[in-house]
Design an enzyme around this catalytic site. Sequence first.
Site, PDB file in Angstrom:
ATOM      1  NE  ARG A  60      -3.438   0.064   2.847  1.00 33.83           N
ATOM      2  CZ  ARG A  60      -4.760   0.187   2.916  1.00 33.83           C
ATOM      3  NH1 ARG A  60      -5.327   1.345   2.764  1.00 33.83           N
ATOM      4  NH2 ARG A  60      -5.499  -0.869   3.165  1.00 33.83           N
ATOM      5  CB  THR A  64      -1.849   7.069  -3.465  1.00 34.68           C
ATOM      6  OG1 THR A  64      -1.289   5.739  -3.447  1.00 34.68           O
ATOM      7  CG2 THR A  64      -0.931   8.002  -4.217  1.00 34.68           C
ATOM      8  CG  ASP A  75      -3.263 -10.039   9.507  1.00 33.75           C
ATOM      9  OD1 ASP A  75      -2.999  -8.848   9.288  1.00 33.75           O
ATOM     10  OD2 ASP A  75      -2.819 -10.978   8.802  1.00 33.75           O
ATOM     11  CG  ASP A 120      -0.163 -11.246  11.510  1.00 29.53           C
ATOM     12  OD1 ASP A 120       0.881 -11.357  10.844  1.00 29.53           O
ATOM     13  OD2 ASP A 120      -0.538 -10.178  12.015  1.00 29.53           O
TER      14      ASP A 120
HETATM   15  N1  URA Z   1      -7.147  -8.782   5.803  1.00 29.16           N
HETATM   16  C1  URA Z   1      -7.218  -9.678   6.809  1.00 29.16           C
HETATM   17  O1  URA Z   1      -6.350 -10.537   6.951  1.00 29.16           O
HETATM   18  N2  URA Z   1      -8.270  -9.618   7.640  1.00 29.16           N
HETATM   19  C2  URA Z   1      -9.261  -8.712   7.522  1.00 29.16           C
HETATM   20  O2  URA Z   1     -10.208  -8.722   8.308  1.00 29.16           O
HETATM   21  C3  URA Z   1      -9.169  -7.771   6.455  1.00 29.16           C
HETATM   22  C4  URA Z   1      -8.097  -7.838   5.609  1.00 29.16           C
END
Ligand code: URA
Length: 209
Positions: free
Chosen positions: A104, A108, A200, A203
């Site tokens: 990212r 921007t 996530d 993770d």
């Molecule tokens: N990416 C993720 O791993 N979890 C989310 O909730 C949103 C984006």
Amino acid sequence: MSKVYVFDHPLIQHKLTYIRDKHTGTKEFRELVEEVATLMAFEITRDLPLQEVEIETPVSKAKAKVIAGKKLGIIPILRAGIGMVDGILKLIPAAKVGHIGLYRDPETLKPVEYYVKLPTDVEERDFIVVDPMLATGGSAAEAIHALKKRGAKNIKFMCLIAAPEGVEAVQQAHPDVDIYIAALDEKLNDHGYIVPGLGDAGDRLFGTK
Ligand code: URA
């Protein structure tokens, strides 16, 4: 406008519940994501073309059907998409695997390619882009764009959990790309996480924080 398919098969929903559960550890999380990817691959390949061949059973000659040599490519979006690849390859072992990495841009806030490695015959393949989470849709839309600009014509997008915002963003950007999901969740929170989601995905797959 593209179609959205929700694969709400009981086995998928059951496994997804344990994927979502915060008490599920890395090993089990990884195995479950792979299993759900396999089950979704079964559904997503429903429209593969067949051709007739002649075989001999122990009893007689027979005409029977086999998949018509369709060339497929799986494209995980780095890094969480990698968690779905082996599950899909269980059913489509001859598929080629490309990778797309995006970061990212801090100014921007838009996703920018940093790594793209695709099979050489992009124009001849049908692609399934995979990422467990479809959140804002920015990465998915950019990954599909990266594929299209290199010649891909027939693309599907597959994820475990989508937010309505992400589905809409991908549909707006790519009205020709159908979206295949295991669950459509409620919304995105202020941090861009899907609610209720699973946290996530990268993770939890790789045991990082
Ligand atoms: N990416 C993720 O791993 N979890 C989310 O909730 C949103 C984006």
